[in-house]
Design an enzyme around this catalytic site. Structure first.
Site, PDB file in Angstrom:
ATOM      1  N   CYS A 157       3.136  -2.554 -33.227  1.00  8.35           N
ATOM      2  CA  CYS A 157       3.848  -1.530 -32.463  1.00  8.35           C
ATOM      3  C   CYS A 157       3.608  -0.190 -33.138  1.00  8.35           C
ATOM      4  CB  CYS A 157       5.338  -1.839 -32.374  1.00  8.35           C
ATOM      5  SG  CYS A 157       6.263  -0.622 -31.406  1.00  8.35           S
TER       6      CYS A 157
ATOM      7  N   HIS B 247       4.634   3.077 -32.205  1.00  7.07           N
ATOM      8  CA  HIS B 247       5.825   3.920 -32.399  1.00  7.07           C
ATOM      9  C   HIS B 247       6.767   3.267 -33.406  1.00  7.07           C
ATOM     10  CE1 HIS B 247       8.700   1.459 -29.959  1.00  7.07           C
ATOM     11  NE2 HIS B 247       9.589   2.143 -30.639  1.00  7.07           N
TER      12      HIS B 247
ATOM     13  N   ASP C  72       7.794   2.904 -21.539  1.00  6.09           N
ATOM     14  CA  ASP C  72       7.760   3.453 -22.896  1.00  6.09           C
ATOM     15  C   ASP C  72       8.098   4.937 -22.842  1.00  6.09           C
ATOM     16  OD1 ASP C  72       7.130   4.173 -25.567  1.00  6.09           O
ATOM     17  OD2 ASP C  72       5.633   2.582 -25.666  1.00  6.09           O
TER      18      ASP C  72
ATOM     19  N   CYS D 169       3.150   5.658 -26.664  1.00  7.93           N
ATOM     20  CA  CYS D 169       2.747   4.282 -26.978  1.00  7.93           C
ATOM     21  C   CYS D 169       1.565   4.272 -27.941  1.00  7.93           C
ATOM     22  CB  CYS D 169       2.417   3.488 -25.716  1.00  7.93           C
ATOM     23  SG  CYS D 169       2.111   1.730 -26.022  1.00  7.93           S
ATOM     24  N   GLY D 170       1.833   3.923 -29.184  1.00  5.20           N
ATOM     25  CA  GLY D 170       0.784   3.931 -30.196  1.00  5.20           C
ATOM     26  C   GLY D 170      -0.319   2.927 -29.942  1.00  5.20           C
ATOM     27  N   THR D 171       0.044   1.682 -29.593  1.00  2.00           N
ATOM     28  CA  THR D 171      -0.994   0.685 -29.318  1.00  2.00           C
ATOM     29  C   THR D 171      -1.707   1.003 -28.013  1.00  2.00           C
ATOM     30  OG1 THR D 171       0.668  -0.798 -28.347  1.00  2.00           O
ATOM     31  CG2 THR D 171       0.094  -1.154 -30.659  1.00  2.00           C
TER      32      THR D 171
END
Length: 312
Positions: A88, A90, A234, A238-240
């Site tokens: 994850c 974030h 989100d 969204c980092g991923t």
């Protein structure tokens, strides 16, 4: 009465709840094995922490564990209101901010172990957190799926620590006012992918749907809308999802190695992304900020009918 010590934060608007103490022992083994024991033996603890009445459909939990990798400052298992996450983005930013709040790390370079690999992180003096995420790649390009009520939708299947279907076909503007329509649309895509048997590598479930477009503020940034596994959107970029998008841009030759990519989320908050080539795909770097919102103890009273969360 069980007590669980937590620190809450938000990263670009998306919450993270870091679990510090009060959780059952998950035993030996690597973090992937610990996650499976969490799932099989202690899933009710997940729902107690992440689901209502203590949590919400937007809450991501982060259980801190001693790292198995000696180079890491901590291990972490991420989870939400419906299950478990490999990685994850974030949430990792939230974990780093929390560790700094606790005095466990100082500005500099660190490593955090997850069930899908160890990621490098950097904490700057101004609080910016940068993540060197797990290797990300595009699994399939130009995948088409028939979505009831919307026709054929075309997109890419990509890995950024979770599986994503990324499309540029949007039914409306990518704005907060349109979140209900965007949620219904992306949920329909997810159901259509499932019905068509479209998956990630080795049958991996595509549980994140991402719409990618241009930010409406004229900044030249990108903007996305991401549907998460629990069917909440989100709040962050969204980092991923940003990592998966970078992998697609790199595969298409649309973003050069080291070039800066500004990714807004649905709230207009942004992550900065870049990448370097790595193996079968890219090694993405994602940067953002998190802010502490609470320090608390969760209380689990055996007499409470919703002690272990409200689960559909």
């Amino acid at each position: 009465m069980h007590t669980i010590d937590v620190i809450d934060s938000h990263t670009a608007g998306e919450p993270t709840r870091v679990v510090l103490a009060g959780f059952p022992d998950l035993g030996d083994g690597d973090l992937a094995q610990c996650r499976e024991r969490f799932r099989s033996d202690f899933d009710h603890w997940r729902s107690a922490i992440a689901c209502e009445p203590r949590g919400s459909d937007t809450m991501v939990g982060a259980l801190l564990l001693p790292p198995r990798d000696p180079s890491a400052c901590t291990g972490v298992i991420f989870f939400n209101n419906v299950g478990y996450l490999g990685m994850c983005g974030h949430g990792t930013i939230g974990v780093v901010r929390t560790l700094a709040e606790l005095g466990r790390i100082a500005p500099g370079q660190h490593r955090i172990e997850t069930p899908v690999g160890t990621v490098g992180v950097a904490l700057a003096d101004d609080g910016t957190v940068s993540i060197d995420n797990v290797e990300s790649y595009r699994h399939a390009a130009g995948v088409e799926v028939d979505v009831p009520g919307h026709g054929r939708v075309r997109g890419d299947v990509a890995w950024g620590g979770n599986w994503f279907f990324i499309t540029e076909q949007a039914p409306c503007a990518l704005g907060l006012a349109q979140q209900r329509e965007l949620t219904a649309y992306t949920e329909a895509i997810r159901l259509a992918l499932e019905a068509a048997g479209i998956t990630g590598e080795a049958g991996g479930e595509i549980d994140h749907i991402e719409i990618s477009g241009v930010a409406p503020d004229g900044s030249g940034a990108a903007r996305n809308f991401v549907l998460c596994p629990g069917l909440a959107y989100d709040r962050s970029p969204c980092g991923t999802g940003t990592s998966a998008k970078l992998a697609c841009l790199a595969a298409d030759g649309k973003l050069a190695e080291g070039e800066r990519w500004l990714q807004q989320g649905i709230l207009g908050s942004a992550f900065e992304g870049s990448y370097r080539h790595s193996g079968r795909g890219i090694a993405p770097r994602i940067s953002g900020h998190a802010f502490i919102t609470a320090r608390s103890q969760l209380l689990i009273d055996p007499a409470d009918p919703f002690a272990w969360g409200i689960v559909a």
